[in-house]
Design an enzyme around this catalytic site. Structure first.
Site, PDB file in Angstrom:
ATOM      1  N   HIS A  37      78.204  37.682   2.241  1.00 35.77           N
ATOM      2  CA  HIS A  37      78.616  38.693   1.277  1.00 35.77           C
ATOM      3  C   HIS A  37      78.878  40.054   1.922  1.00 35.77           C
ATOM      4  CE1 HIS A  37      76.697  35.672  -1.384  1.00 35.77           C
ATOM      5  NE2 HIS A  37      77.715  35.993  -2.167  1.00 35.77           N
ATOM      6  N   HIS A  44      82.897  30.864   0.634  1.00 25.30           N
ATOM      7  CA  HIS A  44      81.797  29.897   0.560  1.00 25.30           C
ATOM      8  C   HIS A  44      81.839  29.154  -0.768  1.00 25.30           C
ATOM      9  CE1 HIS A  44      80.244  33.771  -0.985  1.00 25.30           C
ATOM     10  NE2 HIS A  44      79.560  33.032  -1.847  1.00 25.30           N
ATOM     11  N   CYS A  79      75.060  31.112 -12.253  1.00 23.72           N
ATOM     12  CA  CYS A  79      75.936  30.997 -11.073  1.00 23.72           C
ATOM     13  C   CYS A  79      75.060  30.904  -9.835  1.00 23.72           C
ATOM     14  CB  CYS A  79      76.825  32.222 -10.920  1.00 23.72           C
ATOM     15  SG  CYS A  79      77.880  32.589 -12.315  1.00 23.72           S
ATOM     16  N   HIS A  81      74.838  28.746  -5.590  1.00 19.28           N
ATOM     17  CA  HIS A  81      75.451  28.057  -4.463  1.00 19.28           C
ATOM     18  C   HIS A  81      74.691  26.756  -4.177  1.00 19.28           C
ATOM     19  CE1 HIS A  81      75.513  32.477  -3.884  1.00 19.28           C
ATOM     20  NE2 HIS A  81      76.803  32.269  -3.700  1.00 19.28           N
ATOM     21  N   GLU A  99      66.621  28.983 -13.016  1.00 17.03           N
ATOM     22  CA  GLU A  99      67.022  30.283 -13.536  1.00 17.03           C
ATOM     23  C   GLU A  99      66.813  30.427 -15.039  1.00 17.03           C
ATOM     24  OE1 GLU A  99      71.190  32.556 -13.100  1.00 17.03           O
ATOM     25  OE2 GLU A  99      70.239  31.961 -11.207  1.00 17.03           O
ATOM     26  N   TYR A 114      88.312  33.079  -5.598  1.00 20.51           N
ATOM     27  CA  TYR A 114      88.503  34.494  -5.891  1.00 20.51           C
ATOM     28  C   TYR A 114      87.773  35.326  -4.842  1.00 20.51           C
ATOM     29  CZ  TYR A 114      83.710  35.061  -7.569  1.00 20.51           C
ATOM     30  OH  TYR A 114      82.346  35.136  -7.628  1.00 20.51           O
ATOM     31  N   GLU A 124      82.159  39.216  -3.023  1.00 18.93           N
ATOM     32  CA  GLU A 124      82.171  37.772  -3.241  1.00 18.93           C
ATOM     33  C   GLU A 124      83.496  37.230  -2.742  1.00 18.93           C
ATOM     34  OE1 GLU A 124      79.930  35.815  -4.003  1.00 18.93           O
ATOM     35  OE2 GLU A 124      78.530  36.666  -5.446  1.00 18.93           O
ATOM     36  N   GLU A 126      84.479  33.373  -3.057  1.00 20.27           N
ATOM     37  CA  GLU A 126      83.951  32.057  -3.407  1.00 20.27           C
ATOM     38  C   GLU A 126      85.056  31.069  -3.750  1.00 20.27           C
ATOM     39  OE1 GLU A 126      79.548  33.100  -5.125  1.00 20.27           O
ATOM     40  OE2 GLU A 126      81.118  32.746  -6.611  1.00 20.27           O
ATOM     41  N   TRP A 171      83.963  37.460 -11.876  1.00 26.89           N
ATOM     42  CA  TRP A 171      84.139  36.007 -12.013  1.00 26.89           C
ATOM     43  C   TRP A 171      84.050  35.560 -13.460  1.00 26.89           C
ATOM     44  CZ3 TRP A 171      80.075  38.260  -9.355  1.00 26.89           C
ATOM     45  CH2 TRP A 171      78.798  38.121  -9.902  1.00 26.89           C
TER      46      TRP A 171
END
Length: 195
Positions: A37, A44, A79, A81, A99, A114, A124, A126, A171
């Site tokens: 980042h 990623h 959101c 990874h 979460e 994006y 970002e 991603e 996003w």
């Protein structure tokens, strides 16, 4: 910011390894979350979840104010990874539980890339897999990740984004616009029969 505890464990760190990918989503290496980042960001793999309740309302979360990028902004439900060696199914199930304390079937919708900068503090970049699901379980948000949460009707979210775009993550705005304009995807915005 809430302290980490058994009820609100720390589930992410700047040291965790993200999967770097090419434009075709082929893994090309790894980098720490911090490094991925920095600057303009390194591309990623990521995922983004849209969780609806039985009335067709979307669960939004306000990002923790301790986050490096877009702290306190409103985002979609969840959101994150995937970890190395983890399938997207495993990753989305893990993170939704960590979460928001929820479990539900998810349907893959689309994938997109994006890049967005945040005030010179990082970015970002991603290649993001987008999923949707319906869940009637109670939200048990992890306070180390989530500042606040709420459900909102799709039409109300349209109006809110139009009026206050600066309150939302880039996003969320990109993904929501695609969901709203694509008839093939809009079925996920309808409440289930009997809901």
């Amino acid at each position: 910011m809430a302290d980490a505890s058994p009820r609100h464990p720390t589930v992410s760190s700047e040291a965790e390894q993200l999967i770097l990918v090419d434009a075709d989503d082929r893994a090309v290496g790894h980098a720490s979350k911090a490094a991925a980042h920095d600057g303009c960001g390194q591309r990623h793999r990521a995922f983004s979840l849209f969780i609806f309740n039985g009335y067709g309302e979307l669960l939004l979360q306000q990002r923790s104010r301790s986050k490096r990028l877009w702290p306190g902004y409103w985002a979609n439900s969840c959101c994150s990874h995937p970890h190395q060696g983890e399938s997207m199914e495993q990753a989305t199930e893990r993170r939704l539980q960590q979460e928001l304390g929820m479990r539900c079937p998810l349907r893959y919708l689309f994938k997109f890339e994006y890049q967005a900068d945040y005030r010179g503090l990082g970015a970002e970049h991603e290649l993001c897999w987008v999923y949707a699901g319906t869940c009637t379980q109670p939200v048990r948000a992890n306070a180390t990740e989530v500042e606040a949460w709420r459900f909102v009707a799709p039409a109300a979210l349209d109006r809110e984004i139009a009026r206050y775009p600066e309150h939302f993550t880039p996003w969320l705005k990109l993904e929501w616009a695609q969901l709203r304009r694509d008839p093939a995807l809009s079925a996920c915005l309808s409440p289930p029969a009997g809901g």
